[in-house]
Design an enzyme around this catalytic site. Structure first.
Site, PDB file in Angstrom:
ATOM      1  N   ASN A 215      -3.540   6.445  -1.617  1.00  0.00           N
ATOM      2  CA  ASN A 215      -3.188   6.544  -0.209  1.00  0.00           C
ATOM      3  C   ASN A 215      -2.392   7.804   0.100  1.00  0.00           C
ATOM      4  O   ASN A 215      -2.461   8.328   1.214  1.00  0.00           O
ATOM      5  CB  ASN A 215      -2.415   5.306   0.235  1.00  0.00           C
ATOM      6  CG  ASN A 215      -3.334   4.140   0.531  1.00  0.00           C
ATOM      7  OD1 ASN A 215      -4.557   4.306   0.628  1.00  0.00           O
ATOM      8  ND2 ASN A 215      -2.780   2.953   0.663  1.00  0.00           N
TER       9      ASN A 215
ATOM     10  N   GLU B  81      -4.803  -0.114  -8.355  1.00  0.00           N
ATOM     11  CA  GLU B  81      -3.668   0.735  -8.747  1.00  0.00           C
ATOM     12  C   GLU B  81      -2.580  -0.156  -9.335  1.00  0.00           C
ATOM     13  O   GLU B  81      -2.086  -1.069  -8.665  1.00  0.00           O
ATOM     14  CB  GLU B  81      -3.123   1.502  -7.546  1.00  0.00           C
ATOM     15  CG  GLU B  81      -3.918   2.735  -7.190  1.00  0.00           C
ATOM     16  CD  GLU B  81      -3.269   3.547  -6.089  1.00  0.00           C
ATOM     17  OE1 GLU B  81      -3.148   4.773  -6.253  1.00  0.00           O
ATOM     18  OE2 GLU B  81      -2.882   2.965  -5.060  1.00  0.00           O
TER      19      GLU B  81
ATOM     20  N   SER C 170       0.810  -1.213   0.000  1.00  0.00           N
ATOM     21  CA  SER C 170       0.000   0.000   0.000  1.00  0.00           C
ATOM     22  C   SER C 170       0.843   1.264   0.000  1.00  0.00           C
ATOM     23  O   SER C 170       0.387   2.312  -0.442  1.00  0.00           O
ATOM     24  CB  SER C 170      -0.913   0.021   1.240  1.00  0.00           C
ATOM     25  OG  SER C 170      -1.728  -1.108   1.313  1.00  0.00           O
TER      26      SER C 170
ATOM     27  N   HIS D 149      -1.976  -2.929  -6.486  1.00  0.00           N
ATOM     28  CA  HIS D 149      -2.508  -2.521  -5.183  1.00  0.00           C
ATOM     29  C   HIS D 149      -4.016  -2.685  -5.172  1.00  0.00           C
ATOM     30  O   HIS D 149      -4.748  -1.862  -5.709  1.00  0.00           O
ATOM     31  CB  HIS D 149      -2.107  -1.069  -4.879  1.00  0.00           C
ATOM     32  CG  HIS D 149      -2.640  -0.572  -3.577  1.00  0.00           C
ATOM     33  ND1 HIS D 149      -2.928   0.748  -3.344  1.00  0.00           N
ATOM     34  CD2 HIS D 149      -2.952  -1.232  -2.428  1.00  0.00           C
ATOM     35  CE1 HIS D 149      -3.405   0.879  -2.115  1.00  0.00           C
ATOM     36  NE2 HIS D 149      -3.418  -0.297  -1.547  1.00  0.00           N
TER      37      HIS D 149
END
Length: 694
Positions: free
Chosen positions: A482, A444, A411, A432
């Site tokens: 993130n 992702e 992440s 991801h």
């Protein structure tokens, strides 16, 4: 013949006579969108069929589907004659029965065209639906009137307001499809017309099947709640109810007027932006997708919550999976978890017994990496620790074929650093997933400095096979999503430190349209995830920067979120309620930081949360972490609960008063204080406006 059958570059509808029946073929590759040329071709074809004395007509689609909807590129402009209602009127006025023979998909205007025909046949597996509500408007060619006349109002409200797609067999069960045709579809349609007298049967002349008024009200309430009260949802419900009132012509005119108004409204314009942005996000400029390799088998290392979700995701896509865990006990728990989730899906009717059995048979477990030797791709989903992940990738490289892909589900971690020391770094890529991996649509795809084009193309092709919305990112702390969410969460925590409370911030976020507020999300995902990131960053944190200790303290006293029964909120009955313990932690943190709390209204909270998102997006775009601003919109809408009808945070910002945006950014800088880095927000928003005008 309206066009040369061999001229595949033409967009039109072709007519040919077969035993007195006119066969009209829609041709607009790749998905037969109902463009003006297609509508004009259908109108001309129907007129020719009448001139030729046809006894009936069959409308079919060329290639892979019947019609995947109207051409959305036309929706921001004045529509030219014939519009779809004009074509449907010609179908209804034809002196012979018209059959829609559907395959692949019949969506939006494609299904409305079929609803305007006298009969509807479908090949097995054909998916039908009216997605217009998900695009900010309502069906505009009779969908809200004809569909309920076949299915009843309860099914009509559910299908239209939820923009649900259903397969042909289910559509036949509720009266939407007359027959599912095995074998050759066109031959089946011709046989259908020849096999018995098929009189004209106008859908608008039918009376909807009777539904319990209480059930209709319940379906409407559910749809309005699920649609968050958006105007187009309310209008769709109102129009569907009119299908039972008998004033068909007036109701059709009402529907068309609502459609024309909403299709150029803010919601629809924003959702069209997102629709096209999602398609752009799945591509990399200059990348040859022909380099993509086939992925026929997959290995997953790590059988925790995320690993199990990734396994389920691959199984749903029809891929066999080998799951590797560190020892037999851990493997048994992981395999039991996967099988248990499949059993639960079976019990809820989400899987057929045959499909559940197939998926169970397609997953095998192992405690050694040698079991992965035949996999085309292996993805690690182990603990978020750099050294652990480096070790996993090294072990994978030793057992996998030289062209097999090594993927990481990290992440936050630096994948370039993770791949150091590998002999073939070009085959390393980040995949991801978002939890739960088999439910959340976003994926992702993280491109390292060394990822080669074949690996990147394969990853993007695989994302589509998995039914995911891919967004390509470069390596950076937190990648796109993130990283932005960390800035958003930090601003939310500062708002609490400065005077707001967690429930007020969450309320302001959901009032704007977020699916959940930042503190409710933190409790759901677990506060320890971000805590681990902050501890890793602690050695390089500048002591002069403002830092909110509240979430660290919550973790230290064991409040890690829902999984421990308390985080930012208490959960006495499984529902979040404000916590006196958290209030005491907040008060102590304010005192230690020398903060005198001040009142902050909901509008200011909303604008500051958005300012943090917009500023961080400008920074990562400047650094090349994301390819384009619209990729940020796709990421936040598909992975972080940003309201889709606003088009994404950057689309929203580009359509706000620019002076207000600058003021928001200035307030953000003041609130963060030392260390704040201003992104080139003006330049980014100018580029969005310029692209939209172009």
């Amino acid at each position: 013949m309206l066009i040369d059958q061999q001229d595949k570059s033409r967009i039109d509808a072709e007519i040919r006579m077969m035993d007195g029946v006119a066969v009209l073929t829609i041709r607009n590759p790749p998905v037969n969108a109902g463009s003006h040329a297609v509508r004009k071709g259908l109108a001309d074809g129907l007129a020719a069929a009448v001139r030729n004395g046809a006894s009936g007509a069959v409308i079919v689609g060329d290639g892979r589907c019947f019609m995947a909807g109207s051409d959305l590129k036309e929706f921001g402009k004045k529509l030219e004659w014939p519009e779809l209602p004009d074509v449907i009127r010609l179908v209804e006025d034809a002196p012979f029965p018209v059959v829609a023979a559907m395959h692949g998909v019949a969506l939006g205007g494609g299904l409305e065209l079929a609803l305007g025909c006298d009969y509807r046949l479908a090949a097995p597996g054909t998916m039908v639906g009216l997605p217009e509500v998900s695009l900010g408007f309502v069906p505009g060619a009779g969908g809200t009137q004809r569909l309920p006349r076949l299915t009843g109002l309860v099914h009509g409200i559910d299908l239209i307001c939820a923009a649900r797609r259903i397969p042909a067999d289910q559509a036949a069960t509720i009266g939407l499809v007359d027959r599912v045709v095995e074998g050759d579809l066109l031959a089946g349609a011709l046989a259908f017309l020849a096999g018995a007298a098929r009189p004209k049967r106008l859908t608008m002349a039918l009376t909807p099947p009777a539904d319990d008024p209480v059930a209709i009200d319940a379906a409407a309430d559910k749809a309005l709640h699920r649609g968050k009260g958006r105007p187009n949802v309310a209008e769709a419900i109102r129009l569907i109810r009119r299908a039972a009132e008998g004033d068909g012509a007036d109701a059709l005119a009402d529907e068309r007027a609502v459609f024309q108004r909403l299709r150029v409204g803010e919601d629809a314009t924003a959702l069209r932006h997102l629709f096209f942005s999602e398609r752009r996000a799945a591509a990399v400029d200059g990348l040859d997708m022909g380099l993509a390799r086939a992925v026929g088998s997959v290995g997953v290392i790590g059988g925790g919550t995320m690993g199990q979700g990734i396994v389920r995701c691959f199984l749903a896509a029809g891929l066999p999976v080998t799951l590797v865990e560190r020892d037999r006990d851990a493997l048994a728990r992981a395999m039991s978890g996967v099988r248990g989730s499949l059993d639960a899906a079976l019990e809820k009717g989400r899987l057929t017994p045959d499909e559940a059995a197939r998926r169970k048979a397609a997953v095998t477990g192992a405690t050694g990496y040698d079991a992965l030797s035949g996999c085309d791709l292996a993805i690690e989903a182990v603990f978020e620790d750099m050294q652990v992940k480096r070790d996993v990738l090294g072990r994978l490289e030793r057992v996998l074929a030289p062209d097999a892909i090594l993927a990481t589900n990290t992440s936050y971690l630096d994948i370039d650093a993770m791949a150091e020391g590998l002999a073939h770094r070009g085959r390393v890529v980040g995949l991801h997933f978002f939890s739960p991996a088999d439910v959340m649509p976003l994926l992702e795809v993280v491109r390292t400095d060394m990822t080669d084009n074949a690996t990147l193309a394969t990853a993007l092709k695989l994302a589509r096979k998995l039914g995911k919305q891919p967004v390509v990112a470069r390596v950076a702390e937190g990648f796109i999503g993130n990283r932005i969410y960390a800035a958003y969460r930090r601003r939310a925590e500062l708002l609490v430190l400065d005077g707001a409370n967690p429930e007020q911030v969450d309320r302001a976020a959901t009032a704007f349209g977020f699916a959940m507020g930042p503190f409710a999300v933190a409790d759901m995902s677990g506060l320890d995830i971000a805590w681990a990131m902050r501890k890793r960053q602690a050695p390089t944190r500048d002591p002069r920067a403002r830092y909110v200790t509240i979430p660290d303290t919550l973790c230290e006293i064991g409040r890690l979120g829902r999984k421990t029964g308390g985080g930012w909120y208490d959960y006495p009955q499984g529902k979040p309620v404000p916590s006196e313990q958290v209030a005491a932690v907040i008060a102590k943190a304010r005192q230690a930081a020398g903060v005198v709390p001040v009142g902050i209204d909901d509008d200011a909270i909303q604008r500051q949360l958005l300012a943090a998102i917009v500023n961080e997006a400008a920074l990562l775009l400047e650094q090349g972490v994301a390819q384009r601003p619209s990729d940020v919109d796709v990421t936040l809408c598909n992975g972080y609960g940003f309201p889709r009808w606003r088009g994404g945070p950057l689309w929203w910002a580009a359509h706000q008063d620019r002076a207000a945006i600058r003021d928001d950014q200035a307030r953000l800088a003041d609130a963060i204080g030392y260390g704040f880095v201003a992104g080139p927000v003006d330049r980014m928003l100018d580029s969005i406006v310029s692209e939209h005008k172009g």
